[in-house]
Motif scaffolding. Structure first.
Motif, PDB file in Angstrom:
ATOM      1  N   VAL A 186       0.834  -1.193   0.000  1.00  0.00           N
ATOM      2  CA  VAL A 186       0.000   0.000   0.000  1.00  0.00           C
ATOM      3  C   VAL A 186       0.874   1.251   0.000  1.00  0.00           C
ATOM      4  O   VAL A 186       1.781   1.394   0.813  1.00  0.00           O
ATOM      5  N   ARG A 187       0.599   2.150  -0.939  1.00  0.00           N
ATOM      6  CA  ARG A 187       1.320   3.423  -0.994  1.00  0.00           C
ATOM      7  C   ARG A 187       0.477   4.512  -0.350  1.00  0.00           C
ATOM      8  O   ARG A 187      -0.747   4.558  -0.565  1.00  0.00           O
ATOM      9  N   THR A 188       1.109   5.393   0.409  1.00  0.00           N
ATOM     10  CA  THR A 188       0.391   6.474   1.095  1.00  0.00           C
ATOM     11  C   THR A 188       0.924   7.827   0.629  1.00  0.00           C
ATOM     12  O   THR A 188       2.137   8.030   0.538  1.00  0.00           O
ATOM     13  N   PHE A 189       0.005   8.739   0.342  1.00  0.00           N
ATOM     14  CA  PHE A 189       0.379  10.092  -0.068  1.00  0.00           C
ATOM     15  C   PHE A 189      -0.512  11.080   0.685  1.00  0.00           C
ATOM     16  O   PHE A 189      -1.702  10.841   0.873  1.00  0.00           O
ATOM     17  N   ARG A 190       0.103  12.190   1.061  1.00  0.00           N
ATOM     18  CA  ARG A 190      -0.553  13.098   1.992  1.00  0.00           C
ATOM     19  C   ARG A 190      -0.348  14.547   1.554  1.00  0.00           C
ATOM     20  O   ARG A 190       0.739  14.930   1.121  1.00  0.00           O
ATOM     21  N   GLY A 191      -1.400  15.348   1.639  1.00  0.00           N
ATOM     22  CA  GLY A 191      -1.301  16.765   1.302  1.00  0.00           C
ATOM     23  C   GLY A 191      -2.180  17.571   2.232  1.00  0.00           C
ATOM     24  O   GLY A 191      -3.251  17.118   2.625  1.00  0.00           O
ATOM     25  N   ALA A 192      -1.694  18.758   2.583  1.00  0.00           N
ATOM     26  CA  ALA A 192      -2.461  19.626   3.480  1.00  0.00           C
ATOM     27  C   ALA A 192      -2.860  20.900   2.752  1.00  0.00           C
ATOM     28  O   ALA A 192      -2.078  21.464   1.986  1.00  0.00           O
ATOM     29  N   ALA A 193      -4.103  21.327   2.974  1.00  0.00           N
ATOM     30  CA  ALA A 193      -4.559  22.600   2.402  1.00  0.00           C
ATOM     31  C   ALA A 193      -3.935  23.742   3.189  1.00  0.00           C
ATOM     32  O   ALA A 193      -3.630  23.611   4.376  1.00  0.00           O
ATOM     33  N   ARG A 194      -3.747  24.856   2.501  1.00  0.00           N
ATOM     34  CA  ARG A 194      -3.195  26.041   3.149  1.00  0.00           C
ATOM     35  C   ARG A 194      -4.100  27.226   2.864  1.00  0.00           C
ATOM     36  O   ARG A 194      -4.605  27.375   1.760  1.00  0.00           O
ATOM     37  N   GLU A 195      -4.255  28.061   3.857  1.00  0.00           N
ATOM     38  CA  GLU A 195      -5.049  29.267   3.653  1.00  0.00           C
ATOM     39  C   GLU A 195      -4.359  30.143   2.611  1.00  0.00           C
ATOM     40  O   GLU A 195      -3.151  30.343   2.651  1.00  0.00           O
ATOM     41  N   LEU A 215      -3.833   2.411  -2.758  1.00  0.00           N
ATOM     42  CA  LEU A 215      -3.445   3.755  -2.342  1.00  0.00           C
ATOM     43  C   LEU A 215      -4.202   4.188  -1.092  1.00  0.00           C
ATOM     44  O   LEU A 215      -5.377   3.837  -0.905  1.00  0.00           O
ATOM     45  N   VAL A 216      -3.521   4.982  -0.263  1.00  0.00           N
ATOM     46  CA  VAL A 216      -4.172   5.763   0.788  1.00  0.00           C
ATOM     47  C   VAL A 216      -3.852   7.222   0.497  1.00  0.00           C
ATOM     48  O   VAL A 216      -2.680   7.608   0.441  1.00  0.00           O
ATOM     49  N   LEU A 217      -4.882   8.023   0.273  1.00  0.00           N
ATOM     50  CA  LEU A 217      -4.717   9.441  -0.022  1.00  0.00           C
ATOM     51  C   LEU A 217      -5.314  10.254   1.123  1.00  0.00           C
ATOM     52  O   LEU A 217      -6.473  10.046   1.498  1.00  0.00           O
ATOM     53  N   VAL A 218      -4.523  11.169   1.683  1.00  0.00           N
ATOM     54  CA  VAL A 218      -4.960  11.948   2.841  1.00  0.00           C
ATOM     55  C   VAL A 218      -4.988  13.425   2.478  1.00  0.00           C
ATOM     56  O   VAL A 218      -3.983  13.984   2.030  1.00  0.00           O
ATOM     57  N   PHE A 219      -6.151  14.055   2.667  1.00  0.00           N
ATOM     58  CA  PHE A 219      -6.342  15.478   2.396  1.00  0.00           C
ATOM     59  C   PHE A 219      -6.564  16.175   3.742  1.00  0.00           C
ATOM     60  O   PHE A 219      -7.649  16.089   4.318  1.00  0.00           O
ATOM     61  N   GLY A 252      -3.700  29.405  -0.281  1.00  0.00           N
ATOM     62  CA  GLY A 252      -2.815  28.616  -1.124  1.00  0.00           C
ATOM     63  C   GLY A 252      -3.368  28.499  -2.528  1.00  0.00           C
ATOM     64  O   GLY A 252      -4.410  29.063  -2.864  1.00  0.00           O
ATOM     65  N   PRO A 253      -2.680  27.759  -3.407  1.00  0.00           N
ATOM     66  CA  PRO A 253      -3.139  27.580  -4.786  1.00  0.00           C
ATOM     67  C   PRO A 253      -4.529  26.947  -4.830  1.00  0.00           C
ATOM     68  O   PRO A 253      -4.958  26.277  -3.884  1.00  0.00           O
ATOM     69  N   ALA A 254      -5.208  27.123  -5.953  1.00  0.00           N
ATOM     70  CA  ALA A 254      -6.589  26.641  -6.085  1.00  0.00           C
ATOM     71  C   ALA A 254      -6.698  25.154  -5.771  1.00  0.00           C
ATOM     72  O   ALA A 254      -7.611  24.716  -5.089  1.00  0.00           O
ATOM     73  N   TYR A 255      -5.777  24.354  -6.275  1.00  0.00           N
ATOM     74  CA  TYR A 255      -5.827  22.909  -6.055  1.00  0.00           C
ATOM     75  C   TYR A 255      -4.605  22.452  -5.255  1.00  0.00           C
ATOM     76  O   TYR A 255      -4.073  21.377  -5.490  1.00  0.00           O
ATOM     77  N   GLY A 256      -4.163  23.299  -4.317  1.00  0.00           N
ATOM     78  CA  GLY A 256      -2.909  23.036  -3.620  1.00  0.00           C
ATOM     79  C   GLY A 256      -2.866  21.701  -2.909  1.00  0.00           C
ATOM     80  O   GLY A 256      -1.849  21.002  -2.945  1.00  0.00           O
ATOM     81  N   VAL A 257      -3.956  21.298  -2.254  1.00  0.00           N
ATOM     82  CA  VAL A 257      -3.942  20.056  -1.492  1.00  0.00           C
ATOM     83  C   VAL A 257      -3.759  18.853  -2.415  1.00  0.00           C
ATOM     84  O   VAL A 257      -3.028  17.910  -2.103  1.00  0.00           O
ATOM     85  N   ALA A 268     -11.685   0.658  -7.497  1.00  0.00           N
ATOM     86  CA  ALA A 268     -10.281   0.970  -7.223  1.00  0.00           C
ATOM     87  C   ALA A 268     -10.018   0.786  -5.737  1.00  0.00           C
ATOM     88  O   ALA A 268     -10.772   1.303  -4.909  1.00  0.00           O
ATOM     89  N   PRO A 269      -8.951   0.019  -5.365  1.00  0.00           N
ATOM     90  CA  PRO A 269      -8.618  -0.158  -3.952  1.00  0.00           C
ATOM     91  C   PRO A 269      -7.940   1.094  -3.394  1.00  0.00           C
ATOM     92  O   PRO A 269      -6.713   1.183  -3.294  1.00  0.00           O
ATOM     93  N   VAL A 270      -8.748   2.083  -3.050  1.00  0.00           N
ATOM     94  CA  VAL A 270      -8.251   3.368  -2.565  1.00  0.00           C
ATOM     95  C   VAL A 270      -8.976   3.723  -1.267  1.00  0.00           C
ATOM     96  O   VAL A 270     -10.197   3.604  -1.193  1.00  0.00           O
ATOM     97  N   LEU A 271      -8.211   4.161  -0.272  1.00  0.00           N
ATOM     98  CA  LEU A 271      -8.804   4.744   0.927  1.00  0.00           C
ATOM     99  C   LEU A 271      -8.491   6.233   0.901  1.00  0.00           C
ATOM    100  O   LEU A 271      -7.317   6.620   0.852  1.00  0.00           O
ATOM    101  N   MET A 272      -9.529   7.058   0.886  1.00  0.00           N
ATOM    102  CA  MET A 272      -9.354   8.508   0.891  1.00  0.00           C
ATOM    103  C   MET A 272      -9.805   9.050   2.244  1.00  0.00           C
ATOM    104  O   MET A 272     -10.925   8.768   2.691  1.00  0.00           O
ATOM    105  N   ILE A 273      -8.936   9.816   2.883  1.00  0.00           N
ATOM    106  CA  ILE A 273      -9.212  10.359   4.212  1.00  0.00           C
ATOM    107  C   ILE A 273      -9.127  11.876   4.149  1.00  0.00           C
ATOM    108  O   ILE A 273      -8.142  12.432   3.654  1.00  0.00           O
ATOM    109  N   VAL A 274     -10.154  12.528   4.641  1.00  0.00           N
ATOM    110  CA  VAL A 274     -10.184  13.982   4.753  1.00  0.00           C
ATOM    111  C   VAL A 274     -10.160  14.339   6.232  1.00  0.00           C
ATOM    112  O   VAL A 274     -10.835  13.690   7.042  1.00  0.00           O
ATOM    113  N   SER A 275      -9.362  15.337   6.593  1.00  0.00           N
ATOM    114  CA  SER A 275      -9.447  15.867   7.958  1.00  0.00           C
ATOM    115  C   SER A 275      -9.789  17.345   7.887  1.00  0.00           C
ATOM    116  O   SER A 275      -9.316  18.062   6.988  1.00  0.00           O
TER     117      SER A 275
END
Length: 883
Positions: free
Chosen positions: A65-74, A170-174, A76-81, A198-205
């Motif tokens: 399983v591959r994990t990728f993580r991105g955080a939104a910024r105030e 994939l595990v994708l974290v927003f 920030g770019p339109a699609y920054g996360v 698709a075997p994907v787990l998407m997590i939003v915080s």
């Protein structure tokens, strides 16, 4: 400066939440289908800590399983996360050589897709990464259609994730999605809700503010609410934090647990407070001594706000000044901008050499602040020429620092930062980022006390939003720009009111649109600018026409025509002629309508304006259709559609597709009509044209009850009514009411049907639009007849049918006349007493014969398949709503 201390405790009290995340991943792996979870929790409650623990477990346990993580910024770019997740996936760093980045992306996409559609995927994925590739014929088709480009870009991203996950899960974290703008939220929502197989787990915080902005956010997936720690768990966490003392005193644990209220962030601040007060004394080797006599001196924060205040109070003056400058920029900031703000008020050296290295000094201060968890360095920068980008670790601390900075200092900082940013922001900027950049600059210039510069960028942002059909957003930008624009900038105000009125009308805010056009008219009149005055009158006339106030529309359209003529403005004259013709058509006066529209088309062909030629052809098609000249109508619509597709006119394509659909409906091809209407609805939705959305939904509803699906018709028409109720268009509202009346009649709810049709007829009478009134009266006759025979209902039905026939005789609309004769005949024949009443039977035969004669005459004047079916059918008068 506070003594740096290492704060890291094991995760406690989150076993249930970890288990839920584990189960979601297991479902994704076991079923091969995507899973989504949104974690909601307040500031400091431990969302990031929970994710750290879960991802560490996944990496240790699930090697595939591959994990990728991105955080939104105030700010920030339109699609920054999403951009940060993609950069991690492709292993690229912002600021690296663009050719190196492109090659990394190309290699990864080719590995996943092989040779299938790599070019198209690269082009659309590149838009999220600020990377461009040479255009292909496929992508070039969308260069003038940003909304469609964005829609396809979302679909390409979703598909890439699906294909990539098929290689390995994939595990994708927003993270911190409450800081994202609407574009980012829509993109993430698309991934959460539209992905499949698709075997994907998407997590939003996110904080609870996300659900305030989007109440429906977690309706289609799992919502995990993170509550404060229970007292026992909080005590366990504090014991871990106090381990360097050897034997943590109960007094320290109890005081911290009582004050923190289960908030992990506050528990950490308790520890810092103990150190700052001398209650804890760090020693060599990582051990701490305890002085309980100082516990009473510790100013224990009672809340998160108190903890933040204590943190800010512990800063040195130089550190606080630096963070105040950083707070002006937003959640993220740049070292280069700090240097610019730090030089405010200072005199430039005679020679700009290396004597003063403010950047090095600030870099040292920031390193110390990073050690104490105030800021963190980011791996890449959203401004290519400024490689050192940082972010506040806790956004609440940034907000407090900003609030505590004096107003005069904030103005100076915002102005200086805007000037620094303006020199860098558009370097190699992607087209889809320009609007965002303009808004950012406008906001900082406004807060910096530079209203003219702020207005300039708000209006530029409005133009960009208008170009992508984001009408409500564009209207807001124009309003903010006009508010700041000086009265002396007459040209700027004239254009801004023009554009603002256009987007307000498209958004269905008709009264506001008229107000904008009137302000435009006032300026044009004062300066004796006849062409612009004509444009203002025409725009006002169009709004009145759209909402069914035809007399008022003609007053303004006629005035506009006179002004254009006086100014020798051929383009404006052609526009006025077409608009006047359209009002004649709405009144059912087809001969003058055709005459005005043909003259308009002649002028437009001479001018060679493709968009306007298509408009005239479309409008002529409406007149031909209502006159029973179906072959000519089809030819005009098809030519208009061809031109509109060639020039990418999305609103025009929606309009003409809707009109062609009505011809298929009249020919009984309901399936093809539905296909065309749904395509038209997609275009109308993409450009934000609420009026046209309501029109198309109305037509879809009518088509549903024609196919004996009245329940579906009611559902669709109710959606149309919900939109229409915000628009103020009486004709549209009345036509929807007529459709609802017909549908309720078909489900035998006669009482409700009577109410709807009475309201519909009353509205059509007010608008004095006879074609619509004739159809509504026919429907009123059918509903009265369905109630009962004999007595008052029978007389009401007969009277309604007679009025409908009389109106269409007067108008010369033979298509609708035949339908009304057919319906009237059916009513008379269905009367149980008709067989014993020779007068009534004769009248029924006469009406039916007249309907057949009209049908045969229309057949002789056009192709057989162009004839509308008559039995049991009804339509709006032509496609007046669509036009």
């Amino acid at each position: 400066m506070s003594t740096p201390i290492a704060i890291r405790a094991p995760l406690v009290g989150r076993e249930a939440e970890l288990a839920e995340l584990d189960e979601a991943l297991a479902r994704a792996l076991g079923t091969g289908r995507p899973q989504a979870i949104t974690i909601i929790g307040g500031a400091g409650v431990g969302k990031t800590r929970l994710l750290d623990e879960f991802l560490a477990k996944v990496r240790a346990r699930e090697r595939r399983v591959r994990t990728f993580r991105g955080a939104a910024r105030e700010s920030g770019p339109a699609y920054g996360v999403v951009q940060r997740i993609l950069r991690a996936r492709f292993g690229i760093v912002e600021g690296a050589d663009p050719d190196v980045q492109r090659e990394a992306v190309r290699a990864a996409v080719t590995e996943i897709l092989g040779d299938k559609r790599v070019t198209e995927f690269l082009h659309f994925l590149g838009a999220f990464l600020d990377l461009t590739w040479p255009e292909s014929p496929f992508t070039k088709a969308f260069e003038d259609d940003p909304e469609q480009f964005a829609r396809i870009g979302r679909a390409v991203l979703r598909r890439f994730v699906e294909v990539d996950a098929a290689v390995s899960p994939l595990v994708l974290v927003f993270e911190d999605l409450h800081l994202s703008n609407d574009d980012s939220l829509e993109l993430v929502r698309t991934l959460l809700e539209s992905m499949h197989d698709a075997p994907v787990l998407m997590i939003v915080s996110a904080r609870p503010e996300l659900l305030t902005r989007r109440p429906e956010w977690a309706e289609s997936h799992t919502k995990l609410e993170l509550a404060p720690l229970k007292p026992d768990d909080a005590a366990q966490m504090m014991l871990h934090l106090l381990e360097p003392t050897g034997d943590p005193p109960e007094e320290l644990v109890d005081a911290a647990v009582d004050m923190a209220g289960g908030n992990p962030y506050l528990l950490e601040q308790m520890l810092r407070t103990y150190v700052a007060s001398g209650t804890l004394i760090p020693r060599a080797g990582g051990r701490w001594d305890v002085d309980l006599d100082r516990l009473d001196d510790a100013q224990l924060p009672l809340s998160v706000d108190d903890a933040i205040a204590a943190r800010i109070a512990s800063l040195t003056p130089a550190e606080r000044a630096l963070l105040e400058m950083a707070a002006v920029m937003g959640g993220v900031f740049w070292l280069g901008a700090l240097v610019a703000l730090g030089r405010l008020g200072k005199k430039a050296p005679e020679l700009w050499g290396g004597a003063e290295d403010l950047g090095a000094h600030y870099r040292d201060l920031l390193a110390g602040l990073a050690e104490r968890d105030y800021v963190l360095a980011l791996p890449d920068s959203s401004i290519g020429s400024e490689p050192e980008e940082l972010a506040f670790k806790h956004n609440l601390e940034r907000e407090t620092l900003y609030r505590l900075t004096s107003a005069s200092q904030l103005r100076r900082y915002h102005r200086e930062f805007a000037e620094w940013l303006e020199l860098r922001l558009f370097e190699g900027a992607q087209a889809d980022r320009v609007e965002e950049h303009c808004e950012m600059l406008a906001t900082h210039y406004e807060r910096g006390g530079a209203p003219r510069k702020a207005a300039e960028y708000f209006l530029a942002a409005g133009d960009r939003a208008r170009a992508r059909y984001a009408n409500a957003k564009a209207a807001d930008y124009y309003a903010r720009g006009l508010e700041l624009l000086g009265e002396e900038d007459v040209v700027g105000r004239l254009e801004a009111y023009h554009h603002q009125g256009d987007v307000l009308q498209l958004a269905g805010r008709n009264e506001e649109a008229i107000a904008s056009f009137r302000k435009m008219l006032e300026i044009a009149w004062r300066l004796d600018f006849k062409s612009k005055g004509g444009a203002a009158h025409n725009r006002i006339g169009r709004v009145y026409r759209a909402i069914g106030q035809l007399e008022e529309a003609m007053r303004h359209l006629g005035t506009g025509h006179a002004l254009f003529d006086a100014a020798n403005d051929s383009r404006g004259v052609a526009s006025s002629l077409d608009d006047v013709g359209k009002v004649h058509w709405m009144r059912g006066a087809y001969e003058p309508a055709e005459r005005f529209m043909r003259r308009s088309l002649e002028i437009r062909r001479e001018l060679g304006d493709a968009r306007s030629i298509a408009l005239s052809l479309n409008n002529l098609g409406l007149v031909y259709q209502d006159s029973g000249r179906f072959e000519e109508a089809q030819e005009a619509f098809q030519e208009a559609l061809l031109i509109r597709r060639e020039i990418g006119d999305l609103p025009g394509m929606s309009q003409t597709l809707n009109n062609i659909a009505t011809i298929h409906q009249d020919n009984g091809d309901h399936a093809r009509a539905n296909e065309l209407w749904r395509e038209a609805l997609e275009y109308a939705t993409s450009v934000g044209d609420r009026m046209r959305q309501a029109v198309i939904l109305t037509n879809l509803g009518e088509n549903a009850y024609r196919q004996e699906q009245p329940e579906d018709a009611i559902a669709v028409l109710q959606k149309a009514e919900a939109i229409s109720s915000t628009l103020g268009d009486r004709i549209l509202e009345a036509e929807i009411l007529r459709g609802l009346a017909k549908a309720h009649m078909l489900v035998h709810d006669i009482t409700t049907a009577r109410d709807f049709i009475a309201r519909s007829v009353a509205l059509f009478e007010k608008t004095r639009s006879k074609p619509f009134l004739g159809v509504a009266l026919r429907t009123a006759g059918e509903i009265a007849a369905a109630g009962s025979f004999g007595g008052g209902e029978h007389q009401r039905a007969k009277h309604a049918f007679e009025q409908s026939v009389r109106i269409f005789e007067e108008l010369g609309n033979e298509v609708e006349l035949a339908r009304s004769c057919e319906a009237f005949a059916a009513f008379l024949e269905s009367d149980p007493d008709a067989k014993n009443d020779p007068v009534r039977a004769h009248e029924a035969r006469r009406l039916r014969t007249r309907a057949v004669e009209i049908q045969e005459r229309l057949a002789a004047s056009g192709s057989d398949d162009a004839l509308p079916p008559l039995e049991g059918e009804e339509t709006s008068p032509g496609t007046v709503l669509a036009g």
